[in-house]
Design a protein around this motif. Sequence first.
Motif, short mmCIF file in Angstrom:
data_model
loop_
_atom_site.label_atom_id
_atom_site.label_comp_id
_atom_site.label_asym_id
_atom_site.label_seq_id
_atom_site.Cartn_x
_atom_site.Cartn_y
_atom_site.Cartn_z
N ALA A 198 50.87 77.61 -1.82
CA ALA A 198 50.55 77.68 -0.40
C ALA A 198 49.28 78.50 -0.23
O ALA A 198 49.14 79.57 -0.84
N ILE A 199 48.35 77.99 0.57
CA ILE A 199 47.08 78.68 0.85
C ILE A 199 46.89 78.71 2.36
O ILE A 199 46.96 77.67 3.02
N GLY A 200 46.65 79.90 2.90
CA GLY A 200 46.46 80.02 4.33
C GLY A 200 45.96 81.38 4.73
O GLY A 200 45.73 82.27 3.90
N VAL A 250 50.25 73.48 1.93
CA VAL A 250 51.19 73.57 0.81
C VAL A 250 51.09 72.31 -0.04
O VAL A 250 51.09 71.20 0.48
N THR A 251 50.99 72.51 -1.36
CA THR A 251 51.04 71.39 -2.29
C THR A 251 52.26 71.57 -3.19
O THR A 251 52.64 72.70 -3.52
N VAL A 252 52.87 70.46 -3.56
CA VAL A 252 54.05 70.47 -4.42
C VAL A 252 53.85 69.43 -5.52
O VAL A 252 53.33 68.34 -5.26
N GLY A 253 54.25 69.77 -6.73
CA GLY A 253 54.17 68.82 -7.84
C GLY A 253 55.38 68.97 -8.76
O GLY A 253 56.06 69.99 -8.76
N ILE A 254 55.63 67.94 -9.52
CA ILE A 254 56.71 67.98 -10.51
C ILE A 254 56.16 68.60 -11.78
O ILE A 254 55.18 68.12 -12.34
N SER A 255 56.77 69.70 -12.23
CA SER A 255 56.32 70.37 -13.45
C SER A 255 57.23 70.07 -14.63
O SER A 255 56.88 70.36 -15.77
N GLY A 312 39.20 85.37 8.41
CA GLY A 312 39.84 86.56 7.85
C GLY A 312 40.33 86.35 6.44
O GLY A 312 39.94 85.40 5.76
N PRO A 313 41.22 87.23 5.98
CA PRO A 313 41.69 87.16 4.59
C PRO A 313 42.52 85.90 4.33
O PRO A 313 43.24 85.43 5.21
N ILE A 314 42.39 85.40 3.13
CA ILE A 314 43.13 84.21 2.69
C ILE A 314 44.24 84.65 1.75
O ILE A 314 44.01 85.45 0.84
#
Length: 115
Positions: free
Chosen positions: A102-104, A52-57, A6-8
């Motif tokens: 976040a991608i799901g 979910v990915t997290v990074g220091i910006s 289905g939709p992402i």
Amino acid sequence: MRRFKGPIGIEQGSTILFSDYAHDGAMWTGSGPREVRQAQEFREPFVAAPIVTVGISMWDIDHQTNSRADISAENITAKGFEIVFRTWADTRIARIRADWMAIGQARDEDDWDVA
């Protein structure tokens, strides 16, 4: 590999986790293990827990000590997650900004919720 039906949906955000130099907080003045957790809530829930990915910006770290940083996403659910930042030993951190994505699987307008 994780496959979605289905939709992402994709959601992203940016947040200042702390600014400890402004008030002599533990990340700036402390030593040893230190941890900050900050809850993030999605604007719209996913169908299930997303990736979910997290990074220091942005980071502002004292140049006289070693730079030690660990950042991650924990306790991920369809509604949100926690950004977790850790440092240790003599590292002095003034402030950190984290960016996340976040991608799901997203809900579709044709989905029915029969209660």
